[in-house]
Design an enzyme around this catalytic site. Structure first.
Site, PDB file in Angstrom:
ATOM      1  N   LYS A 160       4.748   1.605   5.966  1.00  0.00           N
ATOM      2  CA  LYS A 160       4.050   1.562   4.673  1.00  0.00           C
ATOM      3  C   LYS A 160       4.928   0.956   3.588  1.00  0.00           C
ATOM      4  CE  LYS A 160       1.177   5.672   5.380  1.00  0.00           C
ATOM      5  NZ  LYS A 160       0.754   6.964   4.803  1.00  0.00           N
ATOM      6  N   GLY A 167      -3.654   1.722   0.856  1.00  0.00           N
ATOM      7  CA  GLY A 167      -3.780   1.125   2.187  1.00  0.00           C
ATOM      8  C   GLY A 167      -3.218  -0.273   2.350  1.00  0.00           C
ATOM      9  N   GLU A 202       6.470   6.393   8.886  1.00  0.00           N
ATOM     10  CA  GLU A 202       5.954   7.757   9.106  1.00  0.00           C
ATOM     11  C   GLU A 202       5.362   7.865  10.502  1.00  0.00           C
ATOM     12  OE1 GLU A 202       2.815   8.675   6.365  1.00  0.00           O
ATOM     13  OE2 GLU A 202       4.138   8.690   4.628  1.00  0.00           O
ATOM     14  N   LYS A 238     -14.203   4.164  -0.515  1.00  0.00           N
ATOM     15  CA  LYS A 238     -15.014   5.334  -0.181  1.00  0.00           C
ATOM     16  C   LYS A 238     -16.486   5.018  -0.418  1.00  0.00           C
ATOM     17  CE  LYS A 238     -11.199   8.241  -1.615  1.00  0.00           C
ATOM     18  NZ  LYS A 238     -10.569   8.810  -2.828  1.00  0.00           N
ATOM     19  N   ARG A 293      -4.993  10.152 -12.188  1.00  0.00           N
ATOM     20  CA  ARG A 293      -6.093   9.701 -13.056  1.00  0.00           C
ATOM     21  C   ARG A 293      -7.339  10.534 -12.762  1.00  0.00           C
ATOM     22  NH1 ARG A 293      -6.075   6.268  -8.394  1.00  0.00           N
ATOM     23  NH2 ARG A 293      -8.006   6.660  -7.263  1.00  0.00           N
TER      24      ARG A 293
END
Ligand code: MV4
Length: 500
Positions: A160, A167, A202, A238, A293
């Site tokens: 990452k 992403g 990770e 989403k 936020r």
């Protein structure tokens, strides 16, 4: 008297309107800003004043820190609400706002910065006792270091970007021989996307859910408002969010909530924020990142917990205590949000543009419509494709699903292609209804992205077309006078032609 009487909203569309309404509920004046493309938008009309800040491209308007601060000064606003997206998570913006003697409605620039650097966030979360995914706690210095670390945590691993989030710049690696190339490409992508090539590693968690915890912190206490299940996504966008999650028990909610509160406390967080977690199939959860936020999907939490999160943001910015006195709050019923976008699932989700010539908005009990558009508006390619959020609340998940189906059936949008029908297919799906979802659900279920072929419907359409053609041909035959008189050669020939 509070130092804030006027709030400048550094955003557009549905969230700008959402914030205007919260300001008015609190007795505050709202100042909108708009680009040349947004002059006629509903949020501009709802505001008490508007400042034009530049041409349509966001880089020349909504992302211009100098123009936003000048707009606040010029309009007499004492505070700036950043909404989501745009400058909402830029530590430099929060800092510039404070430097100008204005109040940033959000956390301190230090808290934004700490959470923005993913390896720093991991170190601080680990130190605060928040579970993080096993892996590196600093950016990688060499291939040798990466190979040794991957070997110790075990494959598959994920590479990452340290400056990342959302992403971009991620690479999953299953075999040791693929690691060097993945490190190279991830670093190049990170440099390109964030101007920072630092990467870390990770353990890759397979088929997890994306569950996030809403937190709220004032000057006295930090609380959580349960979870939002956000696994229904496509390419990090989403599509549907709900609260509560079908797999989060009261015990797990307490544990994840406590972790999120510890995460916020560790960085001195103030205001509304969200901790993102991966929830593995075995019930283990891992902190991913904190969004500093208000989020797009905040309304599902509002409906289940009976809290106005934007109002609480305003109260906390005014140094008032949050209006929640008894805590913990218990979730009541179930809420679902469908993001209505101008993307055409039948056309690889390409953004669709055009004028909304007709709009019929759903309503009734338990239905909320948060939109930035109205009939007659033009949908352009300048901004993201979110047209509206349709949110429903019901006594339980089955009732909420049926209510969403009802509301989606009432919704009519003419003029641009939308993902409305995809939502209906998803809600009807047995796996979705069982709650058998994870972050790869839509990748596995490509069948939901396009309408199923309906043979019976196609037959009815073919028969209707044949009947219409038959009627057209019959009408084309010239009428013949009853007594056979006045039949010209032209009429006779036309009749022969039509019968041919
Ligand atoms: C992960 C992961 C699996 N294992 N980390 C994607 C966005 C960024 N916030 C982190 N992401 C992921 N990190 C480990 N160790 C899977 C994802 C991921 C994902 C996470 C949340 C929501 C949607 C996602 C889609 C693909 C991958």
């Amino acid at each position: 008297m509070s130092a804030i009487q006027r709030v400048l909203i550094a955003n557009r569309g549905e969230i700008a309107l959402r914030i205007v309404r919260a300001c008015h509920d609190e007795g505050l004046a709202a100042v909108a800003v708009c680009s040349d493309a947004d002059r006629a938008s509903p949020y501009v009309r709802a505001a008490d004043a508007v400042v034009a800040i530049g041409p349509a491209p966001a880089s020349q308007s909504y992302l211009r820190i100098d123009r936003l601060i000048e707009a606040a000064r010029q309009s007499g606003a004492q505070a700036i609400h950043p909404g989501y997206g745009f400058l909402s998570e830029r530590a430099a913006f929060a800092e510039a706002v404070e430097q100008a003697g204005l109040i940033f409605i959000g956390p301190s620039s230090a808290a934004i910065r700490a959470m923005g650097d993913k390896t720093e966030a991991r170190r601080r979360m680990h130190a605060a006792g928040v579970p993080v995914v096993p892996g590196g706690m600093a950016s990688l210095a060499s291939d040798a270091e990466a190979l040794a670390l991957a070997d110790s945590i075990g494959y598959p691993v994920i590479v990452k970007a340290a400056a990342g989030g959302g992403g971009r710049g991620m690479r999953v690696v299953t075999r040791v021989e693929d690691l060097p190339v993945a490190l190279r490409t991830a670093a190049a992508e990170a440099e390109k996307a964030f101007g920072d090539a630092k990467i870390y590693l990770e353990k890759f968690i397979e088929r997890p859910r994306h569950v996030e915890i809403q937190i709220l912190a004032d000057h006295e206490k930090t609380i959580h408002l349960g979870e939002r299940e956000c696994s229904i996504q496509r390419r990090h966008q989403k599509l549907v969010e709900e609260s509560p999650s079908t797999v989060v028990t009261p015990q797990l909610r307490r544990e994840m909530g406590q972790a999120a509160v510890a995460a916020a406390t560790a960085v001195g967080y103030r205001g509304a924020g969200t901790c993102e977690f991966l929830l593995a199939a075995n019930g283990s959860f891992y902190f991913l990142e904190m969004n500093t936020r208000i989020q797009v999907e905040h309304p599902v939490t509002e409906m289940v917990y009976g809290v106005d999160l934007v109002r609480e943001q305003l109260r906390i910015a005014r140094k008032q205590p949050m209006s929640i006195s008894e805590w913990p709050l218990a979730p009541r019923g179930h809420a679902i949000e469908c993001r209505i976008t101008s993307e055409d699932p039948a056309n690889s989700f390409l953004p669709s543009t055009g004028r909304i010539s007709h709009l019929q908005v759903p309503g009734g009990h338990g239905v909320r419509w948060d939109a930035g558009i109205e009939s007659g508006d033009d949908v352009t390619l300048y901004y993201d494709s979110l047209l509206a959020k349709l949110i429903v609340h019901g006594a339980d998940r089955a009732i909420a699903i049926r209510r969403m189906e009802r509301a989606l059936s009432e919704l009519v949008i003419v003029g641009v292609a939308t993902n409305q029908a995809l939502h209906l297919r998803l809600l009807a799906d047995p796996e979705f209804r069982r709650g058998a979802i994870d972050i790869q659900f839509l990748e596995r279920r490509q069948d939901l992205l396009v309408p199923a072929v309906d043979h019976a419907r196609n037959l009815r359409i073919a028969v209707a077309a044949a009947l219409a053609e038959e009627e057209r041909r019959a009408a084309a035959k010239p009428a013949v006078a009853a007594d056979g008189a006045a039949r010209s050669a032209w009429t006779a020939q036309a009749r022969v032609d039509a019968l041919r």
